[in-house]
Design an enzyme around this catalytic site. Structure first.
Site, PDB file in Angstrom:
ATOM      1  CG  ASP A 139      38.017  39.154  42.120  1.00 37.27           C
ATOM      2  OD1 ASP A 139      39.372  39.543  41.813  1.00 37.27           O
ATOM      3  OD2 ASP A 139      37.237  40.169  42.718  1.00 37.27           O
ATOM      4  CE  LYS A 141      38.310  43.070  40.542  1.00 36.62           C
ATOM      5  NZ  LYS A 141      39.251  43.535  41.561  1.00 36.62           N
ATOM      6  CB  THR A 180      36.909  43.548  44.650  1.00 34.35           C
ATOM      7  OG1 THR A 180      37.969  43.005  43.948  1.00 34.35           O
ATOM      8  CG2 THR A 180      37.119  45.528  44.770  1.00 34.35           C
TER       9      THR A 180
HETATM   10  C1  LIG Z   1      44.495  34.288  32.943  1.00 38.50           C
HETATM   11  O1  LIG Z   1      44.172  35.190  34.007  1.00 38.50           O
HETATM   12  C2  LIG Z   1      44.012  36.458  33.508  1.00 38.50           C
HETATM   13  C3  LIG Z   1      43.911  36.917  32.265  1.00 38.50           C
HETATM   14  C4  LIG Z   1      43.949  38.280  32.102  1.00 38.50           C
HETATM   15  C5  LIG Z   1      43.900  38.825  30.806  1.00 38.50           C
HETATM   16  C6  LIG Z   1      43.508  37.961  29.749  1.00 38.50           C
HETATM   17  C7  LIG Z   1      43.330  38.236  28.275  1.00 38.50           C
HETATM   18  C8  LIG Z   1      43.723  39.602  28.031  1.00 38.50           C
HETATM   19  N1  LIG Z   1      43.574  40.298  26.882  1.00 38.50           N
HETATM   20  C9  LIG Z   1      43.938  41.560  27.231  1.00 38.50           C
HETATM   21  C10 LIG Z   1      44.323  41.588  28.590  1.00 38.50           C
HETATM   22  C11 LIG Z   1      44.524  42.909  29.411  1.00 38.50           C
HETATM   23  C12 LIG Z   1      44.497  44.154  28.637  1.00 38.50           C
HETATM   24  C13 LIG Z   1      44.827  45.153  29.521  1.00 38.50           C
HETATM   25  C14 LIG Z   1      44.916  45.247  30.754  1.00 38.50           C
HETATM   26  C15 LIG Z   1      44.811  43.886  31.467  1.00 38.50           C
HETATM   27  C16 LIG Z   1      44.745  43.762  32.995  1.00 38.50           C
HETATM   28  O2  LIG Z   1      45.691  44.594  33.443  1.00 38.50           O
HETATM   29  N2  LIG Z   1      43.512  44.214  33.498  1.00 38.50           N
HETATM   30  C17 LIG Z   1      42.515  43.288  33.469  1.00 38.50           C
HETATM   31  C18 LIG Z   1      41.418  43.074  34.459  1.00 38.50           C
HETATM   32  N3  LIG Z   1      42.378  43.151  35.967  1.00 38.50           N
HETATM   33  C19 LIG Z   1      41.464  43.933  37.068  1.00 38.50           C
HETATM   34  C20 LIG Z   1      42.435  42.024  36.215  1.00 38.50           C
HETATM   35  C21 LIG Z   1      44.604  43.004  30.712  1.00 38.50           C
HETATM   36  N4  LIG Z   1      43.831  40.441  28.964  1.00 38.50           N
HETATM   37  N5  LIG Z   1      44.212  39.933  30.435  1.00 38.50           N
HETATM   38  C22 LIG Z   1      43.778  39.232  33.027  1.00 38.50           C
HETATM   39  C23 LIG Z   1      44.055  38.663  34.461  1.00 38.50           C
HETATM   40  C24 LIG Z   1      43.829  37.633  34.546  1.00 38.50           C
HETATM   41  O3  LIG Z   1      43.931  36.913  35.876  1.00 38.50           O
END
Ligand SMILES: COc1cc(-c2ccc3ncc(-c4cccc([C@@H](O)NCCN(C)C)c4)n3n2)ccc1O
Length: 285
Positions: A139, A141, A180
């Protein structure tokens, strides 16, 4: 069956604001009570019964945790701890403060080749590492590539969201229809056996986007996008690629290859002349 810590996560971590949510669950800021250190917590609801439509299968969460526990690399988000209660599993992972590469590109529209190369080198280092461990992400992207500090001159990248990842076992066949649409290769659409090469197709799409701001196969609908992928229907639009080097286009063309076995590997990408030129004058040609 994997056993995660049965302590109440709130005894050890103060739960903070929601950072984001999606198919992967909810991600929140958390603060470690003993040290004051900041982390991110991924909160996953488990299915409450066999017939339940809501929540995740525990075995799928175990698979993601087992993969994350096996990966320690500076360009892959680190897993620190896992807690479970009756209906929830919480993954404690490193907090990544720089936001998504997707938003970084959107703010800049597209990147210079030098900026794109710096990002691609780090992404390829992380992907080479996980492929050496027979793990496919499936995944990849821009939304799943995050930046440690988007204001740094050369932001470090972190690959996140291993919810679709798979570890290959010698001789086993693995198929998946997930991913996606914009970023998946023809083999996924055709439900063919997958390999880590599926990630390399996504790397080609990500590179195309970094350099142009356009998505090579995107159509008006997901169905049209999927038709474009299977038909290999993409081009380097002159208006958006007139300033792009032939080396960069060659790099993309060697990834957007229908036959998985003919695609460049992460290892081969890292020695491709666009990424590792003999000298910088080549890019100008
Ligand atoms: C452990 O698995 C994940 C961790 C995270 C993760 C890990 C550390 C971290 N620090 C900041 C954030 C963060 C900050 C803002 C938005 C998001 C999330 O909503 N978007 C991440 C990308 N999205 C398309 C999966 C995540 N993250 N997100 C996101 C998706 C996951 O499946």
């Amino acid at each position: 069956m994997a056993v995660f810590k049965l302590d109440n996560v709130e005894d050890l971590y103060e739960i903070g604001n929601v950072l984001g949510s999606g198919h992967f669950g909810q991600v929140r800021e958390v603060r470690e009570r003993a040290t004051g250190a900041q982390w991110a917590g991924k909160f996953l609801k488990l299915k409450r019964g066999v017939g339940s439509r809501l929540g995740l299968e525990r075995k799928n969460v175990e698979k993601e945790v087992e993969i994350l526990q096996s990966l320690q690399h500076q360009n892959i988000m680190a897993l620190k701890d896992v807690f479970e209660s009756r209906a929830e599993v919480v993954l404690i992972v490193e907090l990544i403060k720089g936001g998504e590469l997707f938003d970084f590109i959107a703010e800049k529209e597209n990147l210079t080749e030098t900026e794109a190369i710096e990002f691609m080198k780090q992404i390829l280092e992380g992907v080479r590492y996980m492929h050496q461990k027979n793990v496919g992400h499936f995944d990849l992207k821009p939304e799943n590539i995050m930046l440690s500090d988007k204001h740094a001159p050369k932001p470090d990248i972190k690959i996140i969201d291993f919810g679709m990842a798979h570890r290959f076992i010698q001789g086993e066949e693995y198929k998946s229809l997930g991913g996606t649409p914009q970023y998946i290769g023809p083999e996924i659409i055709n439900y063919e056996p997958l390999s880590t090469a599926a990630d390399m197709w996504s790397i080609g799409v990500i590179t195309y986007i970094l350099l142009s701001g356009l998505s090579p196969f995107q159509g008006e609908t997901d169905e049209e996008t999927l038709r474009n992928i299977v038909a290999m229907n993409y081009e380097f639009e002159p208006h958006h690629f007139s300033q792009t080097s032939n080396m960069a286009k060659d790099f993309i063309q060697k990834l957007l290859v229908k036959d998985q076995s003919e695609r460049m590997t992460a290892e081969e990408c890292l020695i491709h002349p666009w990424i590792k030129p003999l000298n910088r004058t080549q890019i100008a040609n």
